[in-house]
Write a protein that holds these residues in place. Structure first.
Motif: not given
Ligand SMILES: [Fe+2]
Ligand SMILES: [Fe+2]
Length: 340
Positions: A21-22, A28-32, A97-101, A108-109
């Motif tokens: 679900n979205i 959440r940011v894991e990979t700067e 799947k709630h991948e990091e933001d 999207f880009s």
């Protein structure tokens, strides 16, 4: 103002949201590094409408050359113009799947960029062959051959799309992204080659800009994969090996020539395809020769091989390009994921 209500016995916990679900929302940011690439993608955005289209004049080409260019862009569209829909679906998937933001934002880009690449196909065809790819009436055998080939091509695109819609939720991020990575490697190779091959100012500028986008997509894929590849199970690794072969089989249509085994095409497709590609070449589009294409494709595949082998992923045999590796069963439409 009303008074705050605090229920006796404490606040009631909201029901847990069933997943995938979205919701619930989070950033959440894991990979700067991915977050930085996303920011950069916004400042390097370009507008296909701003290309010097007045410099692309139908009267500068013969009718056969215009047909050849339309044909090439129709073939490209089988890959590049499927990008928006493919990555839009992957974007939704990443939310669910709630991948990091930053992963969601980078998807999207890519969707945004691919929409621009699609627009380039659309605008070029509209200028040189109104009604193309398919909404026009052929007037001679060459035109009938082009029209018919494009129909067969999109038949195959349609087979892969049905598979992809089922596959996207089935495959994990590393599998999906190895395939995307391959598509981006192919795309950046293709456009780099064409940018140096064409002498036409509009196509030169278009291919350079698209090539730059594709390099960024490749960078996004590699950043995600460097995080996802460690600790893969043998099962996932062999799935990836299969995906690499699938990518070769599918992408060869635009990078080189379609190999045996996947494509459903009539026997006259390939000879006519060659004639039409020659028309595009003759028009100065920058389509490399058969041998140059093979060499470029071989180098790109060798680069992919070096990358995946570092992570203990076996590379599939590509006898078509004299690259040895693990034998893989015949490729089905459901195996096809890679796009540009
Ligand atoms: Fe791309
Ligand atoms: Fe693209």
């Amino acid at each position: 103002m009303g008074e705050l209500t605090v229920p006796e016995g404490g606040f009631w916990p909201a029901p847990e949201v069933p997943q995938p679900n979205i919701y619930p929302m989070e950033w959440r940011v894991e990979t700067e590094k991915l977050a930085a690439i996303y920011q950069k993608s916004k400042t390097t955005l370009w507008n296909p409408a701003d290309l010097p289209w007045d410099g692309l004049r139908p009267e500068d080409f013969t009718r056969e050359q215009r047909l050849g260019i339309m044909y090439w862009f129709s073939v490209l569209a089988n890959f590049d113009a499927s990008g928006p829909a493919v990555f839009a679906r992957a974007t939704i998937q990443a939310f669910e799947k709630h991948e990091e933001d930053p992963v969601r934002k980078c998807f999207f880009s890519i969707t945004r960029d691919e929409m621009n690449h699609e627009e380039c196909c659309q605008r070029t065809i509209a200028r040189l062959w109104p009604g193309g790819p398919l909404d026009w009436t052929p007037a001679d055998d060459l035109e009938r051959a082009a029209h018919n080939n494009i129909g067969w091509l999109y038949h195959n695109g349609g087979r892969y799309w049905t598979g992809y819609t089922a596959a996207v939720s089935k495959y994990s991020l590393p599998v999906l992204f190895t395939s995307f990575m391959m598509g981006e490697m192919a795309a950046s190779t293709l456009f780099r080659g064409m940018a140096s091959g064409t002498g036409h100012p509009v196509f030169g500028e278009m291919f350079r800009r698209i090539g730059r986008d594709e390099s960024r997509h490749l960078q996004i894929c590699m950043t995600i994969l460097e995080k996802e590849w460690p600790g893969l199970t043998d099962e996932v690794k062999s799935l990836i090996t299969r995906q690499l072969r699938a990518g070769f089989v599918f992408l060869s249509m635009i990078l080189w020539e379609p190999p045996e085994g996947f494509w459903e095409l009539p026997p006259y497709f390939l000879p006519n395809h060659r004639v039409l590609m020659d028309k595009a070449r003759d028009a100065g589009l920058g389509v490399l020769s058969y041998e140059e294409q093979a060499e470029n494709w071989r180098q790109a595949m060798a680069r992919i091989r070096a990358i995946v082998e570092r992570w203990g992923i076996a590379f599939p045999a590509i006898p078509e390009l004299d690259l040895d590796g693990v034998a893989v069963d015949a490729i089905d439409p459901e195996d096809i994921i890679p796009v540009f």
